[in-house]
Design a protein around this motif. Structure first.
Motif, PDB file in Angstrom:
ATOM      1  N   CYS A 218     109.778 -25.872 -23.910  1.00 35.11           N
ATOM      2  CA  CYS A 218     111.177 -26.090 -24.303  1.00 35.11           C
ATOM      3  C   CYS A 218     111.616 -27.520 -24.016  1.00 35.11           C
ATOM      4  N   LYS A 219     111.201 -28.046 -22.874  1.00 36.29           N
ATOM      5  CA  LYS A 219     111.573 -29.413 -22.521  1.00 36.29           C
ATOM      6  C   LYS A 219     111.027 -30.386 -23.562  1.00 36.29           C
ATOM      7  N   LYS A 220     109.833 -30.113 -24.058  1.00 38.50           N
ATOM      8  CA  LYS A 220     109.233 -31.014 -25.042  1.00 38.50           C
ATOM      9  C   LYS A 220     109.919 -30.908 -26.393  1.00 38.50           C
ATOM     10  N   TRP A 221     110.042 -29.699 -26.915  1.00 39.03           N
ATOM     11  CA  TRP A 221     110.466 -29.537 -28.312  1.00 39.03           C
ATOM     12  C   TRP A 221     111.966 -29.462 -28.517  1.00 39.03           C
ATOM     13  N   SER A 222     112.737 -29.323 -27.456  1.00 38.39           N
ATOM     14  CA  SER A 222     114.193 -29.301 -27.645  1.00 38.39           C
ATOM     15  C   SER A 222     114.752 -30.685 -27.897  1.00 38.39           C
ATOM     16  N   ILE A 223     113.960 -31.761 -27.640  1.00 37.97           N
ATOM     17  CA  ILE A 223     114.480 -33.113 -27.854  1.00 37.97           C
ATOM     18  C   ILE A 223     113.766 -33.842 -28.982  1.00 37.97           C
ATOM     19  N   ILE A 224     112.746 -33.213 -29.576  1.00 34.88           N
ATOM     20  CA  ILE A 224     112.025 -33.862 -30.668  1.00 34.88           C
ATOM     21  C   ILE A 224     112.548 -33.329 -31.987  1.00 34.88           C
ATOM     22  N   PRO A 225     112.970 -34.188 -32.923  1.00 36.41           N
ATOM     23  CA  PRO A 225     113.566 -33.727 -34.171  1.00 36.41           C
ATOM     24  C   PRO A 225     112.637 -32.797 -34.925  1.00 36.41           C
ATOM     25  N   GLY A 370     116.740 -39.378 -27.095  1.00 40.27           N
ATOM     26  CA  GLY A 370     116.429 -38.552 -28.253  1.00 40.27           C
ATOM     27  C   GLY A 370     117.625 -38.357 -29.169  1.00 40.27           C
ATOM     28  N   VAL A 371     118.815 -38.208 -28.557  1.00 40.87           N
ATOM     29  CA  VAL A 371     120.039 -38.070 -29.351  1.00 40.87           C
ATOM     30  C   VAL A 371     120.356 -39.391 -30.046  1.00 40.87           C
ATOM     31  N   GLN A 372     120.213 -40.484 -29.322  1.00 39.25           N
ATOM     32  CA  GLN A 372     120.480 -41.796 -29.926  1.00 39.25           C
ATOM     33  C   GLN A 372     119.535 -42.064 -31.099  1.00 39.25           C
ATOM     34  N   MET A 373     118.282 -41.691 -30.947  1.00 40.27           N
ATOM     35  CA  MET A 373     117.321 -41.877 -32.022  1.00 40.27           C
ATOM     36  C   MET A 373     117.713 -41.073 -33.259  1.00 40.27           C
ATOM     37  N   ARG A 374     118.175 -39.856 -33.023  1.00 39.40           N
ATOM     38  CA  ARG A 374     118.534 -39.002 -34.148  1.00 39.40           C
ATOM     39  C   ARG A 374     119.826 -39.468 -34.817  1.00 39.40           C
ATOM     40  N   LEU A 375     120.740 -40.000 -34.033  1.00 39.50           N
ATOM     41  CA  LEU A 375     121.934 -40.595 -34.627  1.00 39.50           C
ATOM     42  C   LEU A 375     121.568 -41.791 -35.513  1.00 39.50           C
ATOM     43  N   LEU A 376     120.687 -42.640 -35.002  1.00 32.83           N
ATOM     44  CA  LEU A 376     120.293 -43.833 -35.738  1.00 32.83           C
ATOM     45  C   LEU A 376     119.599 -43.490 -37.050  1.00 32.83           C
ATOM     46  N   SER A 377     118.814 -42.390 -37.033  1.00 31.62           N
ATOM     47  CA  SER A 377     118.071 -41.997 -38.237  1.00 31.62           C
ATOM     48  C   SER A 377     118.858 -41.055 -39.129  1.00 31.62           C
ATOM     49  N   PRO A 422     106.839 -38.610 -20.233  1.00 31.49           N
ATOM     50  CA  PRO A 422     107.187 -39.444 -21.396  1.00 31.49           C
ATOM     51  C   PRO A 422     106.597 -38.919 -22.703  1.00 31.49           C
ATOM     52  N   PHE A 423     107.271 -39.237 -23.803  1.00 25.91           N
ATOM     53  CA  PHE A 423     106.808 -38.901 -25.134  1.00 25.91           C
ATOM     54  C   PHE A 423     106.442 -40.175 -25.882  1.00 25.91           C
ATOM     55  N   SER A 424     105.635 -40.034 -26.910  1.00 23.34           N
ATOM     56  CA  SER A 424     105.151 -41.213 -27.638  1.00 23.34           C
ATOM     57  C   SER A 424     106.285 -42.000 -28.270  1.00 23.34           C
ATOM     58  N   GLU A 425     107.376 -41.300 -28.665  1.00 19.51           N
ATOM     59  CA  GLU A 425     108.500 -41.978 -29.309  1.00 19.51           C
ATOM     60  C   GLU A 425     109.390 -42.716 -28.311  1.00 19.51           C
ATOM     61  N   GLN A 426     109.228 -42.405 -27.030  1.00 21.04           N
ATOM     62  CA  GLN A 426     110.220 -42.806 -26.036  1.00 21.04           C
ATOM     63  C   GLN A 426     110.329 -44.319 -25.832  1.00 21.04           C
ATOM     64  N   GLU A 427     109.217 -44.987 -25.580  1.00 19.68           N
ATOM     65  CA  GLU A 427     109.270 -46.383 -25.174  1.00 19.68           C
ATOM     66  C   GLU A 427     109.880 -47.294 -26.232  1.00 19.68           C
ATOM     67  N   PRO A 428     109.463 -47.198 -27.518  1.00 20.31           N
ATOM     68  CA  PRO A 428     110.102 -48.075 -28.507  1.00 20.31           C
ATOM     69  C   PRO A 428     111.602 -47.822 -28.666  1.00 20.31           C
ATOM     70  N   VAL A 429     112.031 -46.551 -28.511  1.00 24.32           N
ATOM     71  CA  VAL A 429     113.458 -46.245 -28.605  1.00 24.32           C
ATOM     72  C   VAL A 429     114.202 -46.871 -27.426  1.00 24.32           C
ATOM     73  N   LEU A 430     113.638 -46.784 -26.230  1.00 20.92           N
ATOM     74  CA  LEU A 430     114.281 -47.367 -25.057  1.00 20.92           C
ATOM     75  C   LEU A 430     114.399 -48.883 -25.181  1.00 20.92           C
ATOM     76  N   GLN A 431     113.378 -49.510 -25.734  1.00 22.17           N
ATOM     77  CA  GLN A 431     113.461 -50.959 -25.935  1.00 22.17           C
ATOM     78  C   GLN A 431     114.540 -51.308 -26.956  1.00 22.17           C
ATOM     79  N   GLY A 432     114.696 -50.447 -27.960  1.00 17.66           N
ATOM     80  CA  GLY A 432     115.774 -50.649 -28.927  1.00 17.66           C
ATOM     81  C   GLY A 432     117.140 -50.492 -28.289  1.00 17.66           C
TER      82      GLY A 432
END
Length: 463
Positions: A218-225, A370-377, A422-432
């Motif tokens: 749940c921790k993994k998939w509740s934050i991945i679109p 994860g929320v910020q990423m989904r807002l941006l996309s 950490p997830f694979s999407e995490q680091e580039p989003v944090l740098q953004g």
């Protein structure tokens, strides 16, 4: 070539002599198209073993991942498998054609073991200690599916290499199959059932280890679109406002904040009352009241609470409200964000609670990366649970949580964060996020730090 891959606690000699799979494979030695690779005396997680074979350099075209307690009842196995790979990249014996978000298994729609409806299921598998056991038939096969049972999962090795898919090693034994199917589907691979005759000696294990693994899942998939892939996933646009699906997981960190000697607890959003069940074993003298807006959940909670009832906490009559006092601990585990006016409820409790009382809260973080990423996309789709739960009415960041507590007369005496990944999407989003904060004249380090927690937990006392 086909490779049968399994892991076993048996030694090599014991495996071939005693295990269902070992004895079955011995009967298939005549078929030169089938090879085998067995991890003997294994203590590693299945994903780690399976990934070794995915990345092995050899002439294998199809890998069959299978449990060691399986009888292979079909001596035409190679022919069946070679036919199946013409239709599917990944296939198994039983599966589900219509996965729900955070569904815990191919067959069950919740952690209480509720079976999915018959029309969503496909395939057949026998069970028994000896070959050709009693057949459990679930639906026509072949059929395209969203989920497969991990008892047998066969894959096209080239399809996995092309899409760079492997099993996630954060799972040891449970949930690697569900997670693998979701990942494969998001990469556009075709999944289905195929009529393969096997008998499984086990009917599955759903104890505490399974529940712990479900929490990781749940921790993994509740934050991945759910729509991060190109095909396969379905966006639910249903407007059914049923509350968050009930589960039997315990927020152990929040429960640990309950003060020693607590006399009366009111748990708002208690679901099935699982925290009451666990905590009353620790403190049998506590009087535990559970409240849930869903009457079906509250009915189950009556088994564990001294008092449990269904109600909208914001619509209690004055007399119903007064019956909740005196009380010295209120719990809102992922609940305040579901209220229309959580400020009013916190202020009301503050005016009535015992002087030595407290409120324990767990609140999802709307500032999560994860929320910020989904807002941006633009992928801000409501879901059945998680950060974007469709029944959330309020959204909070760390700063606005603290402001709400201060405004309603509470002081924070303890706080925790729950951070996933950490997830694979995490680091580039944090740098953004860092770059965006800098461009806005904000503290980039603080912006990144506030984007990491999935949830915040606080202990509040009267200010």
């Amino acid at each position: 070539m086909i490779e049968i891959v399994s892991a076993t606690r048996w030694s090599e000699e014991e495996f071939w002599k005693n295990s269902a799979l070992g004895i079955s494979l011995s009967r298939l030695f005549f078929d030169q198209r089938i090879k085998h690779w067995i991890a003997f005396k294994n203590r590693k997680g299945l994903p780690e073993i399976f990934n070794q074979r995915i990345h092995a350099e050899n002439d294998i075209e199809i890998i069959v991942f299978i449990h060691d307690d399986v009888w292979i009842d079909d001596f035409f196995l190679a022919d069946r498998i070679l036919d199946a790979v013409k239709s599917y990249d990944i296939f198994g014996v039983v599966g589900n054609k219509n996965r729900k978000h955070l569904q815990p298994s191919w067959a069950f729609i919740n952690t209480s073991g509720t079976w999915d409806i018959q029309e969503n299921l496909s395939g057949a598998v026998a069970h028994g200690d000896i070959p050709f056991g009693k057949v459990g038939y679930f639906g026509p096969s072949p059929a395209e599916c969203d989920l497969l049972d991990g008892v047998l999962i066969a894959v096209s090795k080239s399809s996995l290499k092309r899409t760079k898919i492997q099993f996630d090693e954060i799972f040891d034994f449970h949930f690697y199959d569900v997670d693998f199917c979701i990942t494969a589907q998001q990469q556009g691979l075709k999944i289905g059932t195929w009529p393969l005759a096997i008998t499984h000696q086990s009917t599955g294990g759903y104890g505490i280890n399974w529940l712990n693994a479900y929490q990781i899942f749940c921790k993994k998939w509740s934050i991945i679109p759910p729509e991060s892939g190109t095909t396969g996933q379905k966006i639910s646009l249903a407007q059914n406002m049923k509350q968050t699906p009930a589960h039997n997981l315990i927020n152990n960190e929040l429960m640990a904040m309950i003060p020693a000697g607590t006399r009366r607890i009111v748990d708002v959003g208690c679901m099935h009352g699982q925290m009451a069940h666990v905590y009353k074993n620790i403190n049998p003298t506590v009087h535990y009241t559970g409240i849930d807006i869903d009457k079906d959940y509250a009915e189950v909670a009556k088994q564990h609470c001294d008092n449990a009832f269904a109600a909208d906490i914001e619509k209690l009559t004055p007399s119903e409200w007064d019956q909740l006092f005196p009380s010295d601990c209120w719990i809102f585990g992922d609940c305040l964000e579901h209220l229309r006016d959580p400020w009013a409820i916190l202020k009301k409790i503050r005016s009535c609670i015992d002087s030595d009382g407290c409120v324990l809260v767990c609140i999802p973080n709307a500032q999560h990366w994860g929320v910020q990423m989904r807002l941006l996309s633009g992928q801000f789709y409501y879901e059945d649970s998680g950060l974007l739960d469709r029944t959330h009415l309020r959204w909070f960041t760390r700063e606005t949580m603290l402001a709400m507590f201060q405004k309603t007369g509470w002081a924070v005496t303890a706080g925790l964060t729950r951070t996933l990944g950490p997830f694979s999407e995490q680091e580039p989003v944090l740098q953004g996020i860092r770059a965006f904060a800098t461009a806005c004249g904000l503290d980039p380090e603080m912006a990144m730090a506030d984007a990491l927690p999935f949830q915040y937990m606080f202990k509040l006392v009267p200010a």
